[in-house]
Motif scaffolding. Structure first.
Motif, short mmCIF file in Angstrom:
data_model
loop_
_atom_site.label_atom_id
_atom_site.label_comp_id
_atom_site.label_asym_id
_atom_site.label_seq_id
_atom_site.Cartn_x
_atom_site.Cartn_y
_atom_site.Cartn_z
N LYS A 231 0.84 -1.21 0.00
CA LYS A 231 0.00 0.00 0.00
C LYS A 231 0.87 1.25 0.00
O LYS A 231 0.56 2.23 -0.67
N GLU A 234 2.17 1.64 -3.42
CA GLU A 234 1.12 2.11 -4.30
C GLU A 234 0.92 3.61 -4.15
O GLU A 234 0.72 4.32 -5.14
N GLU A 235 0.98 4.11 -2.92
CA GLU A 235 0.83 5.54 -2.69
C GLU A 235 1.99 6.32 -3.28
O GLU A 235 1.81 7.42 -3.83
N GLN A 238 1.43 6.24 -7.21
CA GLN A 238 0.08 6.45 -7.74
C GLN A 238 0.03 7.54 -8.81
O GLN A 238 -0.94 7.61 -9.58
N THR A 239 1.07 8.37 -8.90
CA THR A 239 1.06 9.43 -9.92
C THR A 239 1.43 8.92 -11.29
O THR A 239 1.30 9.64 -12.28
N SER A 241 0.79 6.49 -14.42
CA SER A 241 -0.33 5.73 -14.98
C SER A 241 0.06 4.32 -15.39
O SER A 241 -0.81 3.46 -15.54
N VAL A 244 0.02 -0.08 -11.93
CA VAL A 244 -1.34 -0.37 -11.46
C VAL A 244 -1.31 -1.57 -10.51
O VAL A 244 -0.43 -2.43 -10.58
N ARG A 245 -2.27 -1.57 -9.62
CA ARG A 245 -2.44 -2.73 -8.74
C ARG A 245 -3.33 -3.75 -9.46
O ARG A 245 -4.43 -3.43 -9.87
#
Length: 307
Positions: A231, A234-235, A238-239, A241, A244-245
């Protein structure tokens, strides 16, 4: 309607319940039984949809549809049998005492309808599976084509201007501009960190209290362990594209996905260079497909408007 017609057709052939003694009136009774079957199916549909919370949803895959149809059969078969027994008792019993309502008659009707329901259930099982496999194959082919085009565009955007030819190459030679390549620095709760180009990241896997970062360095696949959560990764990513999860334990770089494989409602992403297959969970499948369909970009999401 198809299922009920199939069952009524079987009754018309074998003529149980003393239908063979009714001559042409038997067809009127079969028509009435067809109506009873349709009404029972409508009642069962309401029970399955609102009582069992199993609405029609083809997006959830073939296994969901088959499981839903099984619930439908388990409820509808006794209901149809009860409706036919009541019809035999109130309408057909005057022609023969064998149609009077009783436990024996109900079990007899239940056995006949259950057998017909089992046969038609096999038909729908293969029908839905064939339909879903064909749709799944077509969608996988389309996603692979989109993925290939996406990665080709990303590859072109990462090429130096001098390699593209035309006026752009001459301008870049005069200005000496060098295209910027996104550099990632992934850190955990300790002092350890991993720095790499975004395009070289293959995937990130959660392993207990650590994450395994799999990436490409000088043409070789390397893995480093960081004390962090998926997590948190992922944070941090996250910017971008392209990251991806796809599963609760995996983050993937779509730029390094070589091929998408799909079978029986499941999807796997084949990663380039390491040739590992990363599973895609059903809850993340829609966002993976959406990410593949989006316009490719290696830039952070916040910078796209400025470009």
């Amino acid at each position: 309607m198809i299922s009920v017609t199939f069952i009524i057709g079987a009754l018309a052939i074998f003529k149980p319940f003393g239908l063979d003694t009714w001559q042409w009136y038997a067809y009127l009774h079969l028509l009435a039984m067809w109506v009873i079957g349709i009404l029972s199916c409508m009642v069962t549909e309401v029970i399955v949809k609102y009582g069992l919370k199993q609405p029609r949803s083809y997006e959830q895959g073939v296994n969901y549809i088959i499981r839903r149809n099984l619930w439908f059969q388990l409820i509808n078969t006794p209901l149809v049998s009860l409706g036919l027994c009541l019809y035999r008792h109130f309408v057909m019993s005057g022609h023969g005492a064998s149609n009077l309502f009783s436990l024996r008659n109900y079990l007899e009707t239940l056995a006949i309808i259950a057998f017909c329901s089992f046969a038609i259930g096999l038909y729908w099982r293969f029908k839905f599976r064939s339909r879903f496999l064909a749709t799944e194959l077509e969608e996988t082919k389309m996603l692979n084509e989109l993925l290939q085009k996406r990665n080709e565009q990303l590859q072109k955007s990462n090429e130096p201007e001098g390699n593209r030819g035309g006026e752009g190459s001459r301008e870049s030679e005069g200005s000496g501009a060098v295209p910027t390549v996104p550099i990632l620095t992934l850190t955990g709760t300790t002092n350890e960190s991993v720095s790499l180009e975004l395009s070289n990241l293959l995937y990130i896997e959660a392993v207990g209290n650590y994450v395994k970062v799999c990436y490409l360095q000088e043409g070789k696949v390397r893995t480093d362990m960081l004390r962090a959560t998926s997590k948190q990764m992922e944070e941090d990513l996250q910017t971008y594209s392209t990251i991806v999860r796809c599963h609760r334990a995996f983050l993937v770089n779509l730029q390094q996905v070589e091929q998408i494989q799909s079978h029986g409602g499941t999807m796997q992403l084949c990663i380039r260079y390491c040739h590992e297959s990363i599973p895609v969970s059903r809850s993340n499948m829609s966002q993976v497909k959406e990410a593949i369909r989006e316009a490719p970009s290696n830039s952070p999401k916040g910078e796209r408007s400025e470009e």
